[in-house]
Design an enzyme around this catalytic site. Structure first.
Site, PDB file in Angstrom:
ATOM      1  N   LYS A 124       8.524  12.439  -6.599  1.00 35.26           N
ATOM      2  CA  LYS A 124       7.666  12.152  -7.760  1.00 35.26           C
ATOM      3  C   LYS A 124       6.617  13.251  -7.963  1.00 35.26           C
ATOM      4  CE  LYS A 124       6.091   8.168  -6.223  1.00 35.26           C
ATOM      5  NZ  LYS A 124       6.737   8.090  -4.893  1.00 35.26           N
ATOM      6  N   ARG A 179       7.216  17.721   4.724  1.00 36.04           N
ATOM      7  CA  ARG A 179       6.366  18.016   3.562  1.00 36.04           C
ATOM      8  C   ARG A 179       5.029  18.627   3.987  1.00 36.04           C
ATOM      9  NH1 ARG A 179       5.593  13.500  -0.874  1.00 36.04           N
ATOM     10  NH2 ARG A 179       4.993  12.127   0.835  1.00 36.04           N
ATOM     11  N   ARG A 234       0.363  15.598   5.781  1.00 38.22           N
ATOM     12  CA  ARG A 234      -0.369  14.352   5.558  1.00 38.22           C
ATOM     13  C   ARG A 234      -0.272  13.412   6.767  1.00 38.22           C
ATOM     14  NH1 ARG A 234       1.568  12.190  -0.241  1.00 38.22           N
ATOM     15  NH2 ARG A 234       1.370  10.234   0.889  1.00 38.22           N
ATOM     16  N   ARG A 257       2.003   0.598  -9.031  1.00 40.97           N
ATOM     17  CA  ARG A 257       2.827   0.310  -7.859  1.00 40.97           C
ATOM     18  C   ARG A 257       3.045  -1.192  -7.673  1.00 40.97           C
ATOM     19  NH1 ARG A 257       1.600   5.387  -4.907  1.00 40.97           N
ATOM     20  NH2 ARG A 257       2.824   5.569  -3.024  1.00 40.97           N
ATOM     21  N   ARG A 301       5.810   2.529   4.752  1.00 35.99           N
ATOM     22  CA  ARG A 301       5.606   2.750   3.317  1.00 35.99           C
ATOM     23  C   ARG A 301       6.865   2.412   2.524  1.00 35.99           C
ATOM     24  NH1 ARG A 301       3.845   8.702   3.531  1.00 35.99           N
ATOM     25  NH2 ARG A 301       3.899   8.608   1.278  1.00 35.99           N
TER      26      ARG A 301
END
Ligand code: AMP
Length: 219
Positions: free
Chosen positions: A15, A129, A162, A90, A173
């Site tokens: 996203k 990431r 992160r 969300r 998550r």
């Protein structure tokens, strides 16, 4: 009417990466609820402290503060033409509240881009990431490397991993996504807004598919 495009999908679907690209082509601003929370954490605000306690566990930040934060952001002048919403809404309640906000600000949800990918890919993408400290630009150690290791191509800031991108927290998550966010797929399908995109493909192909779908129908 201002144009709002929502990016919907599990963590690691792409996203944020696609939002960065879409914002260049559409000239709409990119609003990432996760980035807004991370900014608050960095600035050690009250909201940041509260958000961190949920984010570290992989849980959603409560709706009321999340909705207020987005409302304040959408009220700003740079959203006059609309925005690309990444990570918001969300929950169905957030989606209802977004409808109300947009009615008030003279905007509408034009399209919901639902980016899918299987769990293995999601774990691989999130664990590799790297995010930029200054503006949240996104890289991957294998699929989307910066020109200089550890440095953002756009603003020269430091890249970091992160805290919530560990395999353990990502698994939580994904569970939270399936339980609390997945109902939005039907929510927007019913309203004729949903466009499903195969997010398992290379970044460039996903972008091509997104732009084709948007040009055909919504832009
Ligand atoms: P993201 O950067 O979109 O992966 O979001 C990181 C974290 O921020 C999530 O795991 C949540 O804890 C929190 N968050 C981001 N957007 C929302 C939202 N719309 N509602 C509640 N929590 C959110």
């Amino acid at each position: 009417m201002a144009t709002y495009i929502i990016l919907l999908g599990p963590p690691g679907a792409g996203k944020g990466t696609q939002a960065e690209i879409l914002t260049e082509t559409t000239k709409l601003v990119h609003i990432s609820s996760g980035d807004l929370f991370r900014e608050n954490i960095q600035n050690q605000t009250k909201l940041g402290k509260l958000a961190k306690s949920y984010m570290d566990k992989g849980e959603l930040v409560p709706d009321d503060v999340t909705i207020d934060m987005i409302r304040d952001r959408i009220a700003r002048a740079d959203c006059e033409a609309g925005a690309i919403l990444d990570g918001f809404p969300r929950t169905p309640n957030q989606a209802d509240e977004l409808e109300k906000m947009l009615a008030e600000f003279g905007g509408q949800v034009n399209a919901v881009l639902y980016i899918t990918a299987n769990e293995l890919i999601l774990i691989e993408r999130t664990s590799g990431r790297w995010s930029c400290r200054a503006q949240g630009h996104i890289y991957h150690q294998q699929f989307n490397m910066p020109k200089k290791p550890g440095i953002c191509d756009y603003d020269g800031s430091e890249l970091y991993h992160r805290d919530d991108d560990t395999a353990e927290t990502v698994a939580i998550r994904i569970g939270v996504y399936l339980e609390q966010t997945m109902p939005l797929v039907e929510y927007y399908r019913k309203r004729g807004k949903l466009i499903e995109i195969n997010g398992a493909q290379a970044v460039e192909q996903v972008t091509k598919d997104l732009l084709t779908a948007l040009k055909d129908n919504y832009l």
